[in-house]
Design an enzyme around this catalytic site. Structure first.
Site, PDB file in Angstrom:
ATOM      1  CG  HIS A 186      43.614  26.474  35.340  1.00 40.53           C
ATOM      2  ND1 HIS A 186      43.065  26.343  36.582  1.00 40.53           N
ATOM      3  CD2 HIS A 186      44.297  27.648  35.359  1.00 40.53           C
ATOM      4  CE1 HIS A 186      43.379  27.394  37.324  1.00 40.53           C
ATOM      5  NE2 HIS A 186      44.137  28.211  36.596  1.00 40.53           N
ATOM      6  CD  GLU A 187      47.071  28.405  32.792  1.00 45.26           C
ATOM      7  OE1 GLU A 187      46.719  29.604  32.667  1.00 45.26           O
ATOM      8  OE2 GLU A 187      47.414  27.924  33.884  1.00 45.26           O
ATOM      9  CG  HIS A 190      43.101  31.991  33.606  1.00 41.99           C
ATOM     10  ND1 HIS A 190      42.315  32.491  34.602  1.00 41.99           N
ATOM     11  CD2 HIS A 190      43.975  31.143  34.199  1.00 41.99           C
ATOM     12  CE1 HIS A 190      42.697  31.951  35.762  1.00 41.99           C
ATOM     13  NE2 HIS A 190      43.697  31.126  35.547  1.00 41.99           N
ATOM     14  CG  ASP A 268      43.939  31.391  39.311  1.00 38.77           C
ATOM     15  OD1 ASP A 268      44.986  32.015  39.085  1.00 38.77           O
ATOM     16  OD2 ASP A 268      43.532  30.454  38.604  1.00 38.77           O
TER      17      ASP A 268
HETATM   18 ZN    ZN Z   1      44.802  30.092  37.030  1.00 38.48          ZN
END
Ligand code: ZN
Length: 388
Positions: A186-187, A190, A268
């Site tokens: 997930h990170e 980004h 988000d």
């Molecule tokens: Zn996120």
């Protein structure tokens, strides 16, 4: 007793004229009458009525000036703002960089700060901080310094205090597990998008050390200080930010499939909706064209939000929702495309992140550059914004 205290206050003021009366948090008594959700509040209304009466009672020049402060000018009773009462409004915005530097200098005076610390750098890293936030920041840094048994506050304590105030307390890292890898994907989603998108702000660091408040990790960008201070966002920047914000979910879905997606992306999605709505309703950046459908402050001040909602028709509301959706879907598709095309790179970054727990922006960019060309804009400055 509110009303009688107001009377006394003005009596005293008249005896001492010329004089200034300062009322802090005026909204506590000055809130719109009869608008309380839980019904009226008699005592408060009497206090407000007394205040209005006293302010009217001034004959031309009694030498009393009343100043009041509030964070909620929108909820004030309109009678308070009539000519002869509070007829001038001065908006005190969050300080700019120079202002922050001066505020920091004041609060640094009674603290032992290592000579290597540059308050200039701290001011640069803290756009959006108010005076109270900055005071709090240096206090937090001082507490950390004491806890680490250091003689003086160093840049490290200040950086940690900034993270703590903007993101939360550090918790112990997770053991290697599927959950940890999911957070890492997930990170990295980004982080990779903020590195590959032409107009996104460069990565400062990405980490999967959890924080209090349910934050499993975060990807932090170097803040575009000028844009935040001025509030003038470009369309390209907004688009790339929406795409970057969707990168977390995009990576989860690309790697684990739709069924494994966690709730971790709910914040988000809120950010995305908020940005996209602003583009449509405030900045005139969609197919709906040049229309400002909402006031700048409507989403900041809940009290007025209801009214603004009905300023446009149901039909327009549907059109707005459709535009917001179209934008988000296009950005999400782009995010998934980039993750998909760089899958080998994503896997390598995740392995490294699981092992190191934090990757600094520079190391991250170096690895990305081995695989693909970086956009021109990825040079380094200090300061940060966060995406969990
Ligand atoms: Zn996120």
């Amino acid at each position: 007793m509110g009303a009688s205290r107001v009377r006394d206050l003005f009596k005293k003021a008249k005896e001492n004229a010329p004089c200034l009366i300062f009322i802090d948090e005026i909204d506590a008594v000055g809130r719109q009458r009869g608008a309380g959700i839980g019904g009226g509040n008699d005592e408060r209304e009497q206090t407000l009525n007394q205040l209005l009466t006293e302010m009217d009672g001034f004959e031309g020049n009694t030498g009393i000036i009343i100043i009041a402060a509030t964070n909620r000018p929108d909820v004030l009773d309109t009678a308070l703002l009539r000519p002869g009462r509070f007829d001038r409004q001065v908006i005190v915005d969050a300080p700019d960089r120079k202002g922050r530097l001066e505020i920091l200098t004041v609060h640094a005076r009674n603290k032992k700060i290592d000579p290597s610390v540059s308050l200039e750098v701290v001011a640069r890293r803290t756009p959006g901080f108010t005076g109270a936030d900055l005071a709090n920041l240096l206090n937090e840094a001082a507490i950390l310094t004491a806890r680490r048994r250091k003689e003086a506050i160093t840049q490290l304590e200040i950086d940690d205090a900034i993270d703590r105030l903007t993101i939360g307390l550090t918790l112990n890292p997770l053991l290697d597990s599927k959950k940890k890898r999911l957070i890492a994907y997930h990170e990295v989603g980004h982080a990779l998008l903020s590195t590959l998108l032409e107009n996104a702000d460069p990565l400062n660091k990405v980490t999967i050390i959890p924080r209090s408040g349910g934050v499993g990790g975060f990807s932090q960008q170097i803040l575009n200080e000028e844009m935040i201070d001025s509030g003038l966002y470009t369309k390209a920047w907004l688009y790339d930010n929406i795409t970057m914000t969707l990168g977390g979910k995009a990576a989860e879905v690309e790697v684990f499939g739709e069924s494994e997606v966690t709730g971790g992306a709910s914040n988000d999605l809120k950010v995305v909706t908020n940005l996209a709505r602003k583009m449509v309703t405030m900045y005139g950046m969609s197919d709906l064209g040049l229309v400002a459908l909402e006031n700048q402050s409507s989403d900041v001040f809940l009290g007025r939000d209801w009214m603004n909602r009905s300023e446009y028709s149901e039909e327009m509301a549907t059109k707005i929702d459709r535009q917001v959706r179209t934008m988000a879907v296009a950005c999400y598709r782009e995010a998934r495309r980039i993750i998909n095309e760089n899958r080998a790179l994503v896997d390598r970054l995740v392995d490294l992140l699981v092992e190191q727990e934090t990757i600094e922006g520079e190391q991250f960019r170096k690895i990305v550059a081995e695989y693909t060309q970086l956009p021109a804009k990825q040079q380094l400055v200090v300061s940060s914004s966060t995406q969990s």
